[in-house]
Design a protein around this motif. Structure first.
Motif, short mmCIF file in Angstrom:
data_model
loop_
_atom_site.label_atom_id
_atom_site.label_comp_id
_atom_site.label_asym_id
_atom_site.label_seq_id
_atom_site.Cartn_x
_atom_site.Cartn_y
_atom_site.Cartn_z
N THR A 1 12.61 14.36 3.12
CA THR A 1 12.45 14.35 1.36
C THR A 1 11.21 13.53 1.08
OG1 THR A 1 14.34 15.17 1.37
CG2 THR A 1 13.21 14.94 -0.45
N LEU A 2 10.48 11.90 1.38
CA LEU A 2 9.92 11.70 1.03
C LEU A 2 8.97 12.30 1.51
CD1 LEU A 2 11.73 8.23 1.19
CD2 LEU A 2 11.21 9.40 0.37
N GLU A 3 9.14 12.67 2.83
CA GLU A 3 7.10 13.15 3.37
C GLU A 3 7.08 14.22 2.75
OE1 GLU A 3 8.41 13.36 7.69
OE2 GLU A 3 7.60 10.90 7.77
N THR A 4 7.66 14.86 2.22
CA THR A 4 7.84 16.29 1.92
C THR A 4 6.51 15.87 0.24
OG1 THR A 4 9.93 17.33 2.57
CG2 THR A 4 8.09 18.40 0.31
N LEU A 5 6.92 14.88 -0.26
CA LEU A 5 6.34 14.44 -0.89
C LEU A 5 5.67 13.42 -1.02
CD1 LEU A 5 9.89 13.35 -3.56
CD2 LEU A 5 8.14 15.06 -3.79
N ILE B 1 5.64 10.45 0.04
CA ILE B 1 5.72 9.55 0.39
C ILE B 1 6.27 8.89 1.65
CG2 ILE B 1 7.81 7.73 -1.11
CD1 ILE B 1 7.75 9.37 -3.19
N GLU B 2 5.21 7.33 2.39
CA GLU B 2 6.08 6.61 3.37
C GLU B 2 8.26 6.06 3.43
OE1 GLU B 2 4.54 3.56 6.04
OE2 GLU B 2 3.74 3.95 4.94
N PRO B 3 8.15 7.08 4.18
CA PRO B 3 9.49 6.78 4.43
C PRO B 3 10.10 4.95 4.94
CG PRO B 3 9.06 7.70 6.16
CD PRO B 3 7.93 8.25 5.29
N ARG C 1 0.60 -1.36 -0.31
CA ARG C 1 0.31 -0.07 0.15
C ARG C 1 0.74 1.22 0.00
NH1 ARG C 1 -3.03 -3.21 3.64
NH2 ARG C 1 -2.20 -2.34 4.86
N ALA C 2 1.98 1.48 0.60
CA ALA C 2 2.81 2.56 1.12
C ALA C 2 3.76 2.45 -0.28
CB ALA C 2 3.58 2.15 2.28
N VAL C 3 4.00 1.31 -0.99
CA VAL C 3 5.07 1.53 -2.28
C VAL C 3 3.67 2.28 -3.33
CG1 VAL C 3 5.95 -0.07 -4.11
CG2 VAL C 3 6.38 -0.38 -1.68
N ALA C 4 2.76 1.29 -3.45
CA ALA C 4 1.96 1.83 -4.84
C ALA C 4 0.95 3.74 -3.95
CB ALA C 4 0.39 1.70 -4.71
N ARG C 5 1.08 3.76 -2.88
CA ARG C 5 0.72 5.24 -2.84
C ARG C 5 1.77 6.39 -3.38
NH1 ARG C 5 -0.15 8.06 3.03
NH2 ARG C 5 -2.44 6.53 3.01
N ARG D 1 2.13 8.87 -6.35
CA ARG D 1 2.31 9.98 -6.53
C ARG D 1 3.80 10.83 -7.09
NH1 ARG D 1 -0.08 12.80 -0.48
NH2 ARG D 1 1.42 14.17 -2.21
N PHE D 2 4.58 9.99 -6.82
CA PHE D 2 6.38 10.25 -7.74
C PHE D 2 6.14 10.70 -9.12
CE2 PHE D 2 10.37 9.67 -8.92
CZ PHE D 2 10.84 10.57 -8.30
N ASP D 3 5.24 9.36 -10.30
CA ASP D 3 5.33 9.66 -11.11
C ASP D 3 4.42 10.84 -11.62
OD1 ASP D 3 6.31 7.56 -13.31
OD2 ASP D 3 3.80 8.17 -14.26
N ILE D 4 3.80 11.44 -10.97
CA ILE D 4 2.86 12.19 -11.13
C ILE D 4 3.58 13.74 -10.70
CG2 ILE D 4 0.82 13.45 -10.30
CD1 ILE D 4 -0.89 10.78 -10.31
N VAL D 5 4.38 13.80 -9.92
CA VAL D 5 4.92 15.12 -9.39
C VAL D 5 6.60 15.07 -9.68
CG1 VAL D 5 6.08 14.20 -7.12
CG2 VAL D 5 4.86 16.92 -7.47
N ARG D 6 6.78 14.10 -11.03
CA ARG D 6 8.12 14.33 -10.85
C ARG D 6 7.74 14.97 -12.20
NH1 ARG D 6 8.55 10.92 -15.35
NH2 ARG D 6 7.27 9.73 -15.94
#
Length: 564
Positions: A552-556, A558-560, A409-413, A417-422
């Protein structure tokens, strides 16, 4: 720490320019691939003082007094450039500060009101909405990290035709309560549109609902509120799956009921610099002098207001409360947002900062809620979670099933998010399943894995009785150690720049570069097998990396993860 280094360099450069006999308004100071900071100010000086840029650089460096500044090791004139280099003291101080909890941010004063998502209440969020959501939520996280107080708002369109179609649909079709509620609302909306296609004479019923809602008919107002709330309940569930929470839901109808819409229409009519005219009974604004070909409708011939006019009242509400107002809009709002900004400025109301994004799509093609052709955000999340689960199952058969599901679930979220915001907001993009879930280099799992690796190394060191040593940080002189610390130092700088420019992709790029730098360091610099004092210093560097990577991950959003 890079922000502090930049401030020191600015002061030193400013004094040197003055002592060299030049006067400039900007320092033209930026990070450089050839130095920690470099100034191109000499081009401007050369033009103003009729000398060569190289000579201007020499003159300024000769007047440079930086020996007392511990963060600066050297300043060089390299042709027309003035290059500044950070000292070993700066690099050591960076690692210590991070571990001690000082990441180098300055507290801001003021409130930022940021609106994002604000989807029509006619069904579930789809992938088109998700880019709005991810950009908006990431910007909110960036601004908060930079020190601003942020209020995230969702503007609820409960007066438009879409809401009326849902209410009309609920009068004719049963709500399927076995489905997630916003998906059931979509069925009703789609069926209502199909009914009107078969029986167009029923359109007058929808028009009547719109009029009665705006006039304040208690029964109709209640029905609109109930229908829209159902759709919002479903949207909130979906947003929660992406780690997104809104602080305030602002209802469009409230500005009609309060008289704010009527007031702003009166002010527009009375404003001498706004040209208002009637056209077939509708009230219009002539915006040709402002370069807009399309006229701006204030109210319809039947006296009802339109979305854009109500939006003007909403923007006054935001401007009166916020020190910065930020809107995240799709490219289809580019014209209307420009018109709104122009009118607000004429009325003396602070106009918003607007982030326009191009659309994200799937290889499957286009989407239309009206025709029932869309891929919902829920379906997208479900699919990415399923694919992530396959990856996690293959890699971590040793973990309990529940733990693997949690990681998936954490990887999917993170992947979504990353693929969109990058990708920069102004560029269109296609969501790439394979790239998004790439554990090796492209996607969020690659970043999360680096954080898990930091946690694993530190855990193993603790089990072996090794401690990190702040006293030994000065031993970190290897090229890759210095490169990694330099990246760590730029976290606060990157956040500040992203908060100013409203470009969340800058943080995504930073995250990827940070992980690449860490991986090269880990490849070239043994940690647990190095000699005692150096081992402690390198463990400190890994701890600092874990801290910054987690931030950085939390700002994006994304769960660290600590293990993968």
């Amino acid at each position: 720490m890079f922000l502090q280094f930049r401030d020191i360099v600015k002061a030193v450069l400013k004094n040197a320019i003055k002592d060299a006999g030049y006067a400039v308004d900007k320092l033209e100071l930026e990070p450089s691939p050839f130095a920690d900071l470099a100034s191109t100010i000499c081009y401007r000086i050369a033009s103003a003082y009729k000398i060569s840029p190289d000579k201007a650089a020499e003159n300024i460096v000769q007047n440079m007094d930086y020996e007392s500044e511990l963060f600066i090791s050297e300043v060089r004139a390299s042709g027309p450039y003035i290059n500044f280099y950070a000292s070993s003291y700066f690099f050591a101080a960076t690692v210590r500060s991070i571990i001690e909890g000082d990441l180098g941010f300055n507290k801001k004063t003021g409130l930022v009101i940021l609106e994002h998502t604000s989807a029509n209440p006619d069904g579930p969020l789809h992938i088109g909405h998700i880019r709005n959501t991810v950009i908006g939520d990431t910007l909110a996280r960036i601004l908060r990290r930079a020190g601003w107080e942020v209020e995230v708002e969702y503007y609820v369109n409960d007066m438009g035709r879409q809401a009326a179609m849902v209410v009309f649909g609920l009068d004719h079709f049963e709500l399927d309560r076995s489905k997630k509620i916003d998906h059931a609302i979509a069925d009703v909306y789609i069926n209502a549109n199909r009914l009107l296609e078969r029986e167009p004479e029923l359109k007058s019923k929808v028009d009547e609902l719109i009029k009665r809602n705006e006039s304040g008919d208690e029964d109709v107002v209640s029905r609109f509120r109930q229908a829209v709330t159902l759709s919002l309940d479903g949207a909130r569930e979906t947003l929660a799956r992406l780690g997104v929470v809104h602080d305030l839901f602002v209802w469009e109808s409230d500005f009609v009921r309060s008289g704010d819409v009527a007031q702003i229409i009166s002010e527009i009519v009375a404003c001498p610099s706004i040209k208002v005219f009637e056209k077939e009974g509708a009230l219009m604004i002539d915006l040709r002098d402002a370069g807009f070909d399309k006229e701006f409708v204030i109210s319809r011939a039947d006296g009802t207001s339109i979305y854009a006019t109500r939006d003007l009242a909403y923007h006054r509400f935001k401007a009166e409360r916020g020190d910065r107002v930020i809107d995240v809009f799709g490219a289809d709002h580019k014209l209307i947002s420009s018109q709104l900004s122009y009118i607000l400025e004429k009325l003396g109301i602070t106009k918003p900062e607007i982030v326009i994004f191009e659309f994200v799509s799937l290889p499957e093609g286009s989407m239309s809620t009206r025709e029932g052709k869309f891929i919902s955000a829920d379906e997208l999340i479900d699919e990415v979670e399923a694919r992530a689960r396959i990856e996690v199952n293959q890699r971590r058969e040793d973990l309990p099933d529940e733990k693997r599901a949690e990681i998936a679930r954490a990887v999917a979220r993170g992947a979504i998010r990353f693929d969109i915001v990058r990708v920069a907001a102004e560029k269109p993009t296609v969501f790439d399943w394979e790239q998004a879930l790439d554990f090796e280099k492209q996607g969020a799992p690659y970043l999360q894995y680096a954080h898990a690796r930091c946690c694993s190394i530190l855990k193993r060191a603790s089990e072996l009785g090794y401690d990190l040593e702040l006293e030994s940080i000065e031993l970190l002189k290897h090229e890759q150690e210095v490169a990694l610390i330099r990246m760590l130092s730029k976290f606060a700088y990157t956040i500040e720049e992203a908060a100013i420019s409203l470009k969340p992709n800058m943080v995504a790029t930073y995250a990827k570069n940070l992980v690449e730098s860490f991986n090269i360091f880990y490849r070239d610099c043994p940690v647990l097998n190095s000699e005692s004092r150096l081992k402690g210093a390198r463990l400190a560097l890994i701890e600092a990396t874990k801290v910054i990577l987690s931030e950085t991950l939390e700002t994006l959003g994304i769960e660290p993860l600590e293990e993968m």
